[in-house]
Design an enzyme around this catalytic site. Structure first.
Site, PDB file in Angstrom:
ATOM      1  N   GLU A 102       0.843  -1.195   0.000  1.00 34.25           N
ATOM      2  CA  GLU A 102       0.000   0.000   0.000  1.00 34.25           C
ATOM      3  C   GLU A 102       0.878   1.244   0.000  1.00 34.25           C
ATOM      4  OE1 GLU A 102      -2.544   1.479  -0.835  1.00 34.25           O
ATOM      5  OE2 GLU A 102      -4.088   1.144   0.661  1.00 34.25           O
ATOM      6  N   ASP A 103       0.381   2.307  -0.631  1.00 36.37           N
ATOM      7  CA  ASP A 103       1.156   3.546  -0.656  1.00 36.37           C
ATOM      8  C   ASP A 103       1.142   4.253   0.691  1.00 36.37           C
ATOM      9  OD1 ASP A 103      -1.528   4.284  -0.894  1.00 36.37           O
ATOM     10  OD2 ASP A 103      -1.196   5.728  -2.494  1.00 36.37           O
ATOM     11  N   ASP A 106      -3.642   5.762   6.388  1.00 40.18           N
ATOM     12  CA  ASP A 106      -4.111   6.898   7.189  1.00 40.18           C
ATOM     13  C   ASP A 106      -4.860   6.369   8.411  1.00 40.18           C
ATOM     14  OD1 ASP A 106      -3.394   9.351   5.774  1.00 40.18           O
ATOM     15  OD2 ASP A 106      -4.739   8.667   4.200  1.00 40.18           O
ATOM     16  N   ARG A 168       1.605  12.241  -9.511  1.00 45.95           N
ATOM     17  CA  ARG A 168       2.070  10.885  -9.211  1.00 45.95           C
ATOM     18  C   ARG A 168       3.503  10.635  -9.673  1.00 45.95           C
ATOM     19  NH1 ARG A 168      -2.113   7.696  -7.478  1.00 45.95           N
ATOM     20  NH2 ARG A 168      -4.175   8.147  -8.317  1.00 45.95           N
TER      21      ARG A 168
END
Length: 179
Positions: A102-103, A106, A168
């Site tokens: 996952e980037d 949060d 991006r």
């Protein structure tokens, strides 16, 4: 520090590409050690994790497989944790060691829901590998085994992360400049 303007916002370099790549290599080294002899399946979450996944896989030296998934969520946001479905898993996960790539994590709600969804497919194990984690924003308990960087609760772009689909391709990670 360099600044960029994306659409109507200004961003400033917060993490240089060289520092990101060092942390990605460190995470890859841990995965190489922990999954030696296991041929893990890395499931990279689109769109944001594609650059991280590419650099991570190039740094992993053990046999592994890479696949991409997309989360379909209500209201077009994955931060609510309301996932309708995980799109793109064609592999049989039974008995596999799965690493979710996952980037950014949060609140953790989306990742928790994704782990629950994948868990129904009888994998041997599920691990979380995140480029970025915002510890002060986490709302659910998550065991994030592989975290490249912990960051404050700033809005960021670059290295795969976007602002309204822009930014991006930036090599560094940039934080929003308030004001």
């Amino acid at each position: 520090m360099s600044r960029v303007t994306i659409l109507d916002k200004t961003f400033e370099t917060s993490i240089a590409e060289a520092d990101i790549l060092k942390r990605v290599k460190a995470v890859a080294d841990r995965i190489n050690h922990d999954f030696a002899g296991k041929n893990p399946l890395l499931l990279a979450v689109l769109n944001g994790a594609f650059i991280f996944a590419a650099d991570l896989v190039r740094a992993i030296t053990i046999p592994c497989e890479l696949s991409f998934v997309k989360l379909a969520s209500y209201q077009g946001t994955t931060s609510t944790g309301t996932i309708k479905e995980v799109i793109g898993i064609n592999e049989d996960l039974t008995g596999r060691h799965v690493i979710i790539v996952e980037d950014i994590v949060d609140t953790g709600r989306t990742m928790k829901r994704m782990m629950e969804t994948l868990g129904t497919r009888q994998p041997a194990s599920i691990s979380i590998c995140a480029l970025l984690v915002k510890p002060e924003k986490l709302q659910v308990p998550l065991d994030i085994q592989y975290c490249a960087l912990e960051i404050p609760n700033d809005f960021i772009v670059g290295y795969g992360l976007d602002y309204n689909q822009q930014g991006r391709g930036l090599r560094d990670i940039y934080s929003i400049v308030e004001g």
